[in-house]
Design an enzyme around this catalytic site. Sequence first.
Site, short mmCIF file in Angstrom:
data_model
loop_
_atom_site.label_atom_id
_atom_site.label_comp_id
_atom_site.label_asym_id
_atom_site.label_seq_id
_atom_site.Cartn_x
_atom_site.Cartn_y
_atom_site.Cartn_z
N HIS A 123 31.45 38.81 35.16
CA HIS A 123 31.31 40.26 34.98
C HIS A 123 32.68 40.97 34.91
O HIS A 123 32.78 42.17 35.14
CB HIS A 123 30.44 40.87 36.09
CG HIS A 123 28.99 40.49 35.96
ND1 HIS A 123 28.10 40.50 37.00
CD2 HIS A 123 28.28 40.07 34.88
CE1 HIS A 123 26.91 40.09 36.57
NE2 HIS A 123 26.99 39.83 35.30
N THR A 157 23.80 35.64 46.16
CA THR A 157 23.35 36.35 44.96
C THR A 157 21.85 36.51 45.00
O THR A 157 21.12 35.61 45.41
CB THR A 157 23.78 35.65 43.64
OG1 THR A 157 23.06 36.23 42.55
CG2 THR A 157 23.53 34.15 43.66
N CYS A 184 44.67 53.95 24.72
CA CYS A 184 45.05 52.64 24.20
C CYS A 184 46.33 52.77 23.37
O CYS A 184 46.40 53.64 22.50
CB CYS A 184 43.92 52.10 23.32
SG CYS A 184 44.34 50.58 22.45
#
Length: 254
Positions: free
Chosen positions: A126, A195, A154
């Site tokens: 992730h 998890t 950016c």
Amino acid sequence: MSRRRELCLDSLEQAAQALATSRAAVAFTGAGMSVESGIPDFRSAHGLWRTYPPDEYATMSAFSADPAKVWVMLRAMVGVLSAAEPNPGHQALAQLQRMGRLRRVITQNIDGLHRRAGSVDTIEVHGSTTGLHCPSCTLRDKRASIPTRGVPPCPRCGRAMKPPVVLFEEGLPPGAMGEAMRLADACDLMLVVGTSLAVYPVASLPDLAIRAGATIVEVNTEPGHLRREGAIELAGGAAQVLPLLIERALELAG
Ligand SMILES: [Zn+2]
């Protein structure tokens, strides 16, 4: 209120023996891994999503519509994560890998605590909060720091950047999921730690390991999710259970 679950010592011994004889073990970790490092599960009552509902603050469409608003959540997220330290569970997994008894850690966590504990080549499915990346042109700056205010533009396309953490509706980092699936498919033991197996496609990794014939050892404070699949269940937090398990496995392995 649920009753406190007790660690079963027979199961601990069984899991330690399986780990001691394993030749291709991998670990797959989720939010429960880092709770004892002071990071509440984002979904829990004290978690980040209580203050910042994810559909409003943590989706790619929210980021495209109003990056400044999503950056309020991102700074709060980085604040929670940067105050945390690896716990004895992270350290035990790093030690297991140093001893040549664990191939790699695959983690759903974005806190970088496995890396900081010394785990090598950790797969962060992730993403992470290290550096910045541009979702528009995919530029990645691994050394950029999180700005204290505003939205960083950016340097290549001028659009809004964000940490390389995967938001909802966003694709997983290129290569990471494929590599995690390859490892799951080739392992003979998977340590599934903390998890709830709620987030797909990552939650399907234990299924791949089971289909490949691997032994599953599940460490969780909640009742196990893989019991029906024959997992060895170890009740408790990662910081307590993993050092006991790994010390015993290394002892048995000689
Ligand atoms: Zn760009």
